[in-house]
Scaffold this active site. Structure first.
Site, mmCIF file in Angstrom:
data_model
loop_
_atom_site.group_PDB
_atom_site.id
_atom_site.type_symbol
_atom_site.label_atom_id
_atom_site.label_comp_id
_atom_site.label_asym_id
_atom_site.label_seq_id
_atom_site.Cartn_x
_atom_site.Cartn_y
_atom_site.Cartn_z
ATOM 1 N N LYS A 1 19.267 -28.155 -9.091
ATOM 2 C CA LYS A 1 18.761 -27.232 -10.100
ATOM 3 C C LYS A 1 18.724 -27.888 -11.482
ATOM 4 O O LYS A 1 17.789 -27.675 -12.267
ATOM 5 C CB LYS A 1 19.626 -25.982 -10.123
ATOM 6 N N ILE B 1 16.996 -14.555 -11.851
ATOM 7 C CA ILE B 1 16.916 -14.809 -13.289
ATOM 8 C C ILE B 1 15.605 -15.515 -13.618
ATOM 9 O O ILE B 1 15.327 -16.601 -13.097
ATOM 10 C CB ILE B 1 18.093 -15.678 -13.769
ATOM 11 N N ASP C 1 23.992 -28.468 -4.869
ATOM 12 C CA ASP C 1 23.077 -27.369 -5.186
ATOM 13 C C ASP C 1 22.812 -27.314 -6.690
ATOM 14 O O ASP C 1 21.659 -27.248 -7.137
ATOM 15 C CB ASP C 1 23.679 -26.054 -4.694
ATOM 16 N N ARG D 1 12.124 -19.761 13.313
ATOM 17 C CA ARG D 1 12.660 -20.832 14.141
ATOM 18 C C ARG D 1 12.777 -20.407 15.594
ATOM 19 O O ARG D 1 12.503 -21.185 16.503
ATOM 20 C CB ARG D 1 14.024 -21.270 13.605
ATOM 21 N N ARG D 2 13.200 -19.178 15.810
ATOM 22 C CA ARG D 2 13.404 -18.685 17.176
ATOM 23 C C ARG D 2 12.669 -17.366 17.370
ATOM 24 O O ARG D 2 12.781 -16.462 16.540
ATOM 25 C CB ARG D 2 14.890 -18.474 17.474
#
Length: 430
Positions: free
Chosen positions: A207, A138, A203, A48-49
């Site tokens: 999943k 995992i 989140d 990004r930078r």
């Protein structure tokens, strides 16, 4: 197999995971070449930078023009670790269009538009691999997508977010409140400055959508997943769970209906018995149970996040995809042939733990029991305490449709003798 060339790899994103991927590609270069059958060369890293020191990564590899990088035309594999929906989606599809396969850890994008990504990969004869998107180090995606491809998966149950597991574990073991446990998680680096995606269950829901699609060969999107976070879980809930011989975990649960005609996917906090293996999953670790018709119950456990663990999953995918490139073949694509109905949360059969603040006078329990009976919900246990005209009533139900249990709660809120429905939590794992 073509072993006379070097495979070219571009990396999009150089945060904690991306920088670890770049480091491991360098330090493990000889081993990777031996396992793949040809060397892999990191030819560009989109950041990004510019100007920020990135130890171990040659400055000439860095670019802020990710689009130009994926349009090179000579790339074999693009590793996308930017996250989010855009520009990640456009960059991935552009990579396919220009002849590259893709390894990604982007759970949000896969949950929102997995079918579109699969279609783009298939159109251009490319691979789409994403082991790192679900549970860090995992190995879970590949077992569902390949190892269990000949079996019938019935249920996937697990802890897939390390931040929330750390918070709930801290509340359970120390008696801390949610805010204090979150502060500690933030101080230790387990929680982001803005923890919303974790603590509100977004989140874990992404999943769960990915896992349900893989397990049941059915398209399951983020909007199909019932989601509840942990922000309303209190120290009193943990104490009540302890009195029942339970603890509280944020669970992702994907299951096939008894008749096999539909599936459900949900994320919510739940009480589970201390005898259940998931109850002993501590700190920021993840664990997932998969129940299959022939294989029985399988458990996958390990670090669910972090730079090095997640990079391990990315490198595993890199090896698999690189082998396919050399052999001019592809790994498995989307498997959504079953097209099962994705049922609403109301169809789920579960148990409830309900804590009520009630008036301490005769007849209250009878009024409450009548509400449960009216909705055909059987009561398992009742615990009542009273003092100075106030009382608490804790009811644990037998299994019933979630829609019936929600109707019970709605009617309890309207009773004059019920001052407050203080807590509602599902009970799983029995």
């Amino acid at each position: 197999m073509d072993t006379g060339r070097k495979l070219k790899v571009a990396l999009l994103g150089c945060g904690s995971v991306g920088s670890e991927v770049a480091r491991m590609m360098t330090t493990h270069a000889e081993d990777l070449a031996a396992r793949i059958g040809a060397p892999v060369e990191l030819v560009g890293v989109a950041v990004r930078r510019a100007g920020r020191p990135r130890p171990g990564i040659p400055e000439e590899l860095l670019t802020t023009d990710a689009t130009a990088l994926v349009k090179r035309g000579d790339l074999d594999i693009v590793i996308e670790l930017i996250g989010g929906i855009e520009p990640a989606r456009t960059l991935i599809t552009t990579a396919f269009e220009h002849g590259a396969s893709v390894v990604t850890g982007n759970k949000a994008l896969l949950a929102e538009d997995g079918p579109g990504l699969y279609a783009a990969a298939a159109q251009h004869g490319a691979d789409l691999y994403y082991e790192a998107a679900v549970a860090g180090a995992i190995p879970l995606v590949r077992p569902l997508r390949e190892s269990l491809a000949g079996d019938r998966v019935e249920r996937v149950l697990g802890i897939v977010n390390g931040t929330t597991n750390f918070i709930l574990d801290k509340m359970d073991t120390s008696g801390a409140g949610y805010a204090d446990a979150l502060d500690e998680a933030t101080a230790l680096g387990y929680a982001e400055a803005d923890p919303t995606a974790d603590v509100e269950g977004f989140d874990a829901a992404a999943k769960a959508a990915i896992l349900a699609g893989l397990a049941f060969h059915t398209r399951v999107g983020l909007d199909d997943v019932h989601r509840e976070g942990i922000t309303e879980v209190t120290a009193a809930d943990l104490a009540s769970a302890q009195r029942m011989g339970c603890t509280v975990k944020l669970l992702a649960i994907c299951e096939r209906s008894a008749d096999g005609a539909s599936v459900t996917a949900r994320v919510h906090p739940a009480m589970i018995p201390l005898s259940h293996p998931l109850a002993s999953v501590r700190g920021a670790y993840n664990a997932v149970f998969v129940k299959a018709a022939a294989a029985g119950q399988l458990m996958f456990y390990g670090a669910g996040a972090g730079g090095a663990p997640t990079a391990s999953a990315v490198l595993g995918d890199l090896v698999a995809v690189a082998r396919h490139r050399l052999g001019e073949s592809n790994g498995p694509g989307e498997s959504a042939y079953a097209r099962l109905r994705v049922a609403p949360m109301g169809d789920v059969v579960t148990r409830y733990h309900i804590s009520l603040d009630v008036a301490d006078k005769p007849g209250v329990l009878a009024h409450v029991a009548t509400v449960f009976a009216r909705h055909d919900v059987s009561i398992d246990t009742v615990r009542q305490q009273g003092k100075d005209g106030e009382a608490s009533l804790v009811v644990v139900t037998h299994r019933a449709p979630d829609s019936a249990l929600q109707a019970v709660v709605a009617e309890l809120r309207e009773l004059d003798t019920v001052r407050d429905v203080a807590s509602i939590m599902r009970v799983e794992g029995e």
